[in-house]
Write a protein that holds these residues in place. Structure first.
Motif, PDB file in Angstrom:
ATOM      1  N   UNK A  48     -11.917 -35.581 -38.961  1.00  0.00           N
ATOM      2  CA  UNK A  48     -11.785 -34.977 -40.287  1.00  0.00           C
ATOM      3  C   UNK A  48     -13.190 -34.691 -40.820  1.00  0.00           C
ATOM      4  N   UNK A  49     -14.064 -34.354 -39.898  1.00  0.00           N
ATOM      5  CA  UNK A  49     -15.461 -34.142 -40.251  1.00  0.00           C
ATOM      6  C   UNK A  49     -15.731 -32.756 -40.820  1.00  0.00           C
ATOM      7  N   UNK A  50     -14.855 -31.794 -40.529  1.00  0.00           N
ATOM      8  CA  UNK A  50     -15.135 -30.409 -40.902  1.00  0.00           C
ATOM      9  C   UNK A  50     -16.565 -30.073 -40.487  1.00  0.00           C
ATOM     10  N   UNK A  51     -16.851 -30.202 -39.210  1.00  0.00           N
ATOM     11  CA  UNK A  51     -18.252 -30.172 -38.784  1.00  0.00           C
ATOM     12  C   UNK A  51     -18.916 -28.800 -38.869  1.00  0.00           C
ATOM     13  N   UNK A  52     -20.226 -28.847 -38.965  1.00  0.00           N
ATOM     14  CA  UNK A  52     -21.061 -27.647 -38.873  1.00  0.00           C
ATOM     15  C   UNK A  52     -21.383 -27.406 -37.395  1.00  0.00           C
ATOM     16  N   UNK A  53     -21.978 -26.266 -37.129  1.00  0.00           N
ATOM     17  CA  UNK A  53     -22.397 -25.922 -35.774  1.00  0.00           C
ATOM     18  C   UNK A  53     -23.227 -27.056 -35.164  1.00  0.00           C
ATOM     19  N   UNK A  54     -24.181 -27.512 -35.918  1.00  0.00           N
ATOM     20  CA  UNK A  54     -25.091 -28.517 -35.400  1.00  0.00           C
ATOM     21  C   UNK A  54     -24.382 -29.837 -35.119  1.00  0.00           C
ATOM     22  N   UNK A  55     -23.448 -30.215 -36.008  1.00  0.00           N
ATOM     23  CA  UNK A  55     -22.695 -31.449 -35.790  1.00  0.00           C
ATOM     24  C   UNK A  55     -21.900 -31.352 -34.488  1.00  0.00           C
TER      25      UNK A  55
END
Lengths: 154, 154
Positions: free
Chosen positions: A38-45
């Motif tokens: 449920x991180x809704x990650x960014x590209x970098x993540x």
DNA sequence: ATTATTGCAAAGGCTTTGCACTAAG
DNA sequence: CTTAGTGCAAAGCCTTTGCAATAAT
């Protein structure tokens, strides 16, 4: 951020097969991450996550893969966070996002009532509506606490 | 995109004064453009507009000014269009945006019912809600026509 | 075997920054 | 007069692209 279990990779692999997307380790890991976190990650993540789990990736591949998933409607892009980075989310069940303007933490609210407005939009504008997104901005409980502590010190 | 009338510049100048923002020609033109147009312009559109109307500007000033207006809650940023560009909108009356995924045309719908979800979000998440945005994606009537014409030719 | 994907490095484009000049209050 | 804004050019950062090596079906 737990290490990727073998089973969630298989679920992701199946999802890819169903969508006629060629299976690669990179795609499986990225999709399983988006499906289970449920991180809704960014590209970098995402980039860091894949490498942390022992797979090779380049940033180019992350960009390619996310674009591919968006095109297949497996995931959605969420409006840039306050650092200007796009965030990504697996999107099976309609929900909206509540975003902290201080720390950029994003949480889901599984309530699809906002979708009702799509009908109004269709009538008002004549657009053929494809989808819609709702985002709420505010301050998360943790940041509220931090801010209060600061104020108390003054 | 009509030439900027003198009166709308005065309205903008007043708005700036009320918000204790130092008046400059660049700021007046940019704000009046956002207040009177329904273009939901991008950085570049604003840059060109100001120069077209006979005022000097640099891109740096456009960026600075828009950030300043956002910070003062005079305008809002709208999620990137499909070219990845942020769009800006004067935001006095609550409304939401219907965006064409084909040509990026944005139209307003002046219906604030989507704001009701803010209460639900507050209860569900504990966030202190500051504001919220709703965006609808679809195909505008003009693009629907163009797409139909293409299909008919096949 | 054929076709698509990966990954590197380089190119590209948008945004920000530093600093001297200029304007606003 | 004092403080703040503007604008240029350079720096920075994120994203995309081209192409050779590699992997998937």
């Amino acid at each position: 951020m737990a290490t990727q279990g073998q089973n969630t990779l298989l679920v992701a692999a199946n999802k890819l097969k169903n969508n006629k997307i060629k299976n690669t380790p990179q795609r499986q890991v990225i999709l399983s991450y988006l499906m289970t976190s449920h991180d809704h990650p960014s590209i970098e993540m995402i980039f860091k996550y894949v490498r942390k789990n022992g797979f090779s990736v380049s940033l180019a591949t992350v960009y390619n893969t996310l674009q591919l998933f968006v095109d297949h409607n497996l995931i959605i892009e969420i409006a840039a966070d306050s650092g200007g980075h796009m965030r990504y989310d697996y999107f099976e069940i309609p929900h909206y996002h509540v975003i902290c303007v201080n720390c950029n933490k994003i949480v889901d609210v599984f309530d699809d009532s906002y979708k009702k407005n799509e009908k109004i939009a269709t009538v008002e504008t004549g657009y053929q509506v494809l989808n819609s997104q709702y985002e709420v901005y505010g301050i998360c409980p943790e940041c509220q606490r931090k801010i209060k502590e600061k104020e108390d010190k003054i």
